[in-house]
Design an enzyme around this catalytic site. Sequence first.
Site, PDB file in Angstrom:
ATOM      1  N   ASP A   1       0.864  -1.169   0.000  1.00 47.19           N
ATOM      2  CA  ASP A   1       0.000   0.000   0.000  1.00 47.19           C
ATOM      3  C   ASP A   1       0.914   1.235   0.000  1.00 47.19           C
ATOM      4  O   ASP A   1       2.116   1.119   0.298  1.00 47.19           O
ATOM      5  CB  ASP A   1      -0.867  -0.070   1.266  1.00 47.19           C
ATOM      6  CG  ASP A   1      -1.636   1.204   1.516  1.00 47.19           C
ATOM      7  OD1 ASP A   1      -2.341   1.651   0.599  1.00 47.19           O
ATOM      8  OD2 ASP A   1      -1.516   1.776   2.629  1.00 47.19           O
TER       9      ASP A   1
ATOM     10  N   ASP B   1      -0.222   5.083   0.981  1.00 46.34           N
ATOM     11  CA  ASP B   1      -0.484   6.077   2.027  1.00 46.34           C
ATOM     12  C   ASP B   1      -0.453   5.462   3.414  1.00 46.34           C
ATOM     13  O   ASP B   1      -1.156   4.494   3.705  1.00 46.34           O
ATOM     14  CB  ASP B   1      -1.859   6.728   1.787  1.00 46.34           C
ATOM     15  CG  ASP B   1      -1.860   7.613   0.560  1.00 46.34           C
ATOM     16  OD1 ASP B   1      -0.988   8.490   0.476  1.00 46.34           O
ATOM     17  OD2 ASP B   1      -2.707   7.401  -0.325  1.00 46.34           O
TER      18      ASP B   1
END
Length: 275
Positions: A27, A29
Site C-alpha cells: 500500500d 499512504d
Amino acid sequence: MRDPQRVQEVLHGMLKAGLDTIQVISDFDMTLTRFAHNGKRCPTSHNILDNSQLISDECKIKLKDLLNKYYPIEIDSSRTVEEKLPLMVEWWTKAHELLVQQKIRKDQLALAVQESDAMLRDGYQWFFDCLHQHSVPLLIFSAGLGDVLEEVIRQAAVFHPNVKVFSNYMDFDETGVMTAFKGQLIHIYNKREGALLQTGHFQELRARPNVVLLGDSLGDLTMADGVQEVENVLKIGFLNDKVDERKQSYLNSYDIVLLQDETMEVPNAILDFLV
Ligand code: TMP
Ligand code: MG
C-alpha cells in the site's frame, strides 16, 4: 506477532525458494509514507493535493469536512466492513467529484508535491534500492492518487524500473487540464477486485509465488489476491492510529503488526534476511 513460529517458517520457506520467487506488494499512504512527524500528521496523496494551491479555498473546506466525517469511520473498529464499505465509496466519490471540478493542471502536480509535508518512512531509500538492486518487483497498490504518489517517489529518487503502480489516475485534456479519473475507482475496500483485474501485472509475476505484503488498513490484506498459485504471503501491518482498540484485529489478520513505528526497519530487516 500472533504466531512467531509461522513467521519463521514462512521466512525460511521464502529464503529456500530464492529471491527470484519473491515479490513485494505494498500500500502507499500511511504504509510507505509516514503517518506523523514531530507530532504532526503527514499527508496522504489526497491530502497533498487538498492542501495545495491547486485547490480553491472553498473546495479545501469541503474536502476537509469530508475528511472529518469519513476518516473516523475508516478507523472505527466498532463497525463492520459491510457497514463501512458504502460510506467509504461515498467518501471517495464525493472527494473525486470535487477534485475534477478544480481544473487541476498536470504540470503543477510536481510543485504541489514539492511544497507538501509528504514523507516516506525512515529507511525508505534502503528499501527501494535493495529491491531494485536484487530485481525484486515492487507493486504499489493504492487507493490514493497515482499521479501524486508517483511524483512523491520520483522526487525521492526511488522510482526505479522494478516499481509498478496500480492506483487512481487522472485523465487530462490536450491542454493538460484534469477532466476525470481513469478507469474503475479504487477505494480501501475493493483492492481484491482491483488485484483480480490487474491481470497484466500479475501474469508477469505469476512465477513469483512468494509475497511480502505491506499495508496499514485491513482493506490492504487482499492486495495479493490476484497472484495465482501463491506459496507464502507474509503480511506486515502498520498500525498507526487507535492502537489499543485495533491491536487485536490487526494481530488476527497480519503476521507482523508494527505499532506506531514510523520506520521501514522491520521490512528492511526481513529483506536483508532474504537477499
Ligand atoms: P490506501 O492507503 O488504503 O490506499 O487508502 C488511501 C487513504 O487515503 C485512506 O487512508 C484514506 C485517505 N483519503 C484521504 O486522505 N482523502 C480523501 O479524500 C480520500 C478519498 C481518502
Ligand atoms: Mg494506507
